[in-house]
Scaffold this motif. Structure first.
Motif, PDB file in Angstrom:
ATOM      1  N   LEU A   1     -25.857  14.851  30.617  1.00  0.00           N
ATOM      2  CA  LEU A   1     -26.687  14.394  29.511  1.00  0.00           C
ATOM      3  C   LEU A   1     -26.352  15.267  28.311  1.00  0.00           C
ATOM      4  O   LEU A   1     -26.580  16.472  28.334  1.00  0.00           O
ATOM      5  N   ALA A   2     -25.791  14.670  27.269  1.00  0.00           N
ATOM      6  CA  ALA A   2     -25.266  15.411  26.122  1.00  0.00           C
ATOM      7  C   ALA A   2     -26.194  15.222  24.926  1.00  0.00           C
ATOM      8  O   ALA A   2     -26.181  14.181  24.261  1.00  0.00           O
ATOM      9  N   VAL A   3     -27.016  16.234  24.651  1.00  0.00           N
ATOM     10  CA  VAL A   3     -28.011  16.167  23.587  1.00  0.00           C
ATOM     11  C   VAL A   3     -27.351  16.488  22.255  1.00  0.00           C
ATOM     12  O   VAL A   3     -26.600  17.462  22.134  1.00  0.00           O
ATOM     13  N   GLU A   4     -27.661  15.676  21.252  1.00  0.00           N
ATOM     14  CA  GLU A   4     -27.041  15.836  19.933  1.00  0.00           C
ATOM     15  C   GLU A   4     -27.993  16.496  18.946  1.00  0.00           C
ATOM     16  O   GLU A   4     -29.085  15.992  18.702  1.00  0.00           O
ATOM     17  N   PRO A   5     -27.610  17.622  18.340  1.00  0.00           N
ATOM     18  CA  PRO A   5     -28.345  18.134  17.188  1.00  0.00           C
ATOM     19  C   PRO A   5     -28.209  17.162  16.013  1.00  0.00           C
ATOM     20  O   PRO A   5     -27.089  16.836  15.595  1.00  0.00           O
ATOM     21  N   GLU A   6     -29.331  16.712  15.507  1.00  0.00           N
ATOM     22  CA  GLU A   6     -29.345  15.662  14.479  1.00  0.00           C
ATOM     23  C   GLU A   6     -30.124  16.166  13.264  1.00  0.00           C
ATOM     24  O   GLU A   6     -31.280  16.573  13.385  1.00  0.00           O
ATOM     25  N   PRO A   7     -29.519  16.179  12.066  1.00  0.00           N
ATOM     26  CA  PRO A   7     -30.250  16.627  10.876  1.00  0.00           C
ATOM     27  C   PRO A   7     -31.569  15.876  10.709  1.00  0.00           C
ATOM     28  O   PRO A   7     -31.632  14.658  10.854  1.00  0.00           O
ATOM     29  N   GLY A   8     -32.623  16.628  10.433  1.00  0.00           N
ATOM     30  CA  GLY A   8     -33.934  16.036  10.255  1.00  0.00           C
ATOM     31  C   GLY A   8     -34.741  15.897  11.529  1.00  0.00           C
ATOM     32  O   GLY A   8     -35.935  15.595  11.482  1.00  0.00           O
ATOM     33  N   HIS A   9     -34.112  16.104  12.697  1.00  0.00           N
ATOM     34  CA  HIS A   9     -34.813  16.009  13.971  1.00  0.00           C
ATOM     35  C   HIS A   9     -35.360  17.386  14.380  1.00  0.00           C
ATOM     36  O   HIS A   9     -35.009  18.415  13.802  1.00  0.00           O
ATOM     37  N   LEU A  10     -36.230  17.369  15.393  1.00  0.00           N
ATOM     38  CA  LEU A  10     -36.716  18.634  15.932  1.00  0.00           C
ATOM     39  C   LEU A  10     -35.536  19.483  16.386  1.00  0.00           C
ATOM     40  O   LEU A  10     -35.445  20.672  16.060  1.00  0.00           O
ATOM     41  N   LEU A  11     -34.633  18.886  17.148  1.00  0.00           N
ATOM     42  CA  LEU A  11     -33.423  19.573  17.596  1.00  0.00           C
ATOM     43  C   LEU A  11     -32.315  19.214  16.611  1.00  0.00           C
ATOM     44  O   LEU A  11     -31.691  18.166  16.717  1.00  0.00           O
ATOM     45  N   ALA A  12     -32.117  20.103  15.625  1.00  0.00           N
ATOM     46  CA  ALA A  12     -31.237  19.785  14.504  1.00  0.00           C
ATOM     47  C   ALA A  12     -29.948  20.595  14.483  1.00  0.00           C
ATOM     48  O   ALA A  12     -28.983  20.192  13.828  1.00  0.00           O
TER      49      ALA A  12
END
Length: 307
Positions: free
Chosen positions: A166-177
């Motif tokens: 499971l590859a979680v993406e840091p996303e601008p504007g998200h909690l995990l950024a």
């Protein structure tokens, strides 16, 4: 056959390029896959959406088998992506998320991700991509992190059973950024083996303190999926190659030097109106950049450390 969970390696490997179906949303899936194979792509980033392998429509397993046969016939590798804008809620972009206050809403997103893991297993995919979602109004960050960790736990269990990272993406504007946020989640969860990272090269240019090539080296031990496009500092806008600020040869050299095993997928979701055009231009650009890449340099961040 289920793929084994990949391990980070140091053997150089030439990047293998794919194109995301979220940038070909006006094409039927079979037409999109045929186009990418004809253009010479190695694979595809398959976003589960209403127009491309709808994860909520009937007979998902049978439809997945047909896609698997088509991918095999075309010689395309695949990563499963879950960033469809309105697949769960026609009125809320990317809603519901793993951070919503309503447990039933969070459960709907968890169900989608578990479905994606099953699809990925049936397709022989490299990984399943996902992201955290934005912080809901009135929710404190600590509560949101706890919701995220609790929501991902059954998904990680499914991923371990399927042998799919499971590859979680840091996303601008998200909690995990950011990459630092990924490490916060990793430690919060107890560093589970199936948990990996999606690194979007444009996002590195947008907001990470390190240059994109250094981000690749820092992320290498956890890297399971890569998205790529051009971008400018401080502006979260996915751009065609050459329209932003990224120096791509060092980025591709870093990817090769780390021994990354997956696909490097072009991510241009807002350019679907001209998807075939951009798909046709992107692969030659990336191949030229890879051909002129300097030799890989040792990581500026010791392997296994947290930036």
């Amino acid at each position: 056959m289920r793929p084994r969970l990949p391990e980070a390696g140091a053997t150089p490997r030439a990047p293998r390029f794919g194109y995301g179906t979220n940038g070909l949303a006006d094409l039927r899936l079979d037409d999109a896959l045929s186009l990418l194979a004809d253009l010479g792509y190695d694979g595809v980033g398959l976003t589960l959406d209403h127009m491309h392998l709808d994860p909520l429509a009937p007979d998902l397993a049978a439809r997945t088998r047909r896609v698997a046969h088509r991918l095999d016939a075309l010689g395309l590798e695949v990563t499963v992506e879950t960033g469809a804008r309105y697949v769960l809620d026609p009125r809320r972009k990317h809603g519901p998320s793993l951070l919503d206050a309503d447990p039933e809403d969070r459960a709907r997103r968890v169900d989608l991700l578990i479905r994606a893991v099953r699809v990925a297993g049936d397709l022989g995919a490299h990984a399943v991509h996902c992201f955290s979602g934005t912080l809901p109004p009135g929710t404190d960050p600590d509560t949101a992190w706890q919701r995220l960790a609790a929501s991902l736990t059954p998904v990680l269990d499914a991923a371990a059973t399927a042998g799919i990272p499971l590859a979680v993406e840091p996303e601008p504007g998200h909690l995990l950024a950011t990459l630092a946020d990924f490490h916060h989640l990793r430690l919060l969860l107890g560093d589970p083996q199936p948990l990996g990272l999606t690194l979007d090269i444009g996002h590195c240019q947008c907001l990470e303190p390190l240059p994109p090539a250094d981000c690749v080296r820092a992320a290498a031990p956890w890297l399971r999926h890569v998205q790529i496009e051009d971008m400018r500092r401080g502006v979260h806008e996915h751009l065609p190659f050459g329209d932003g600020e990224i120096d791509f040869p060092p980025v591709l050299a870093a990817l090769s030097a780390t021994g990354y095993q997956g696909l490097t997928v072009v991510e241009l979701p807002r350019h679907s109106h001209a998807g075939p055009h951009h798909a046709g231009l992107s692969l030659p650009f990336l191949r030229r950049a890879a051909a002129t890449a300097p030799p890989g340099e040792p990581s500026a961040t010791p392997e296994g450390s947290t930036p």
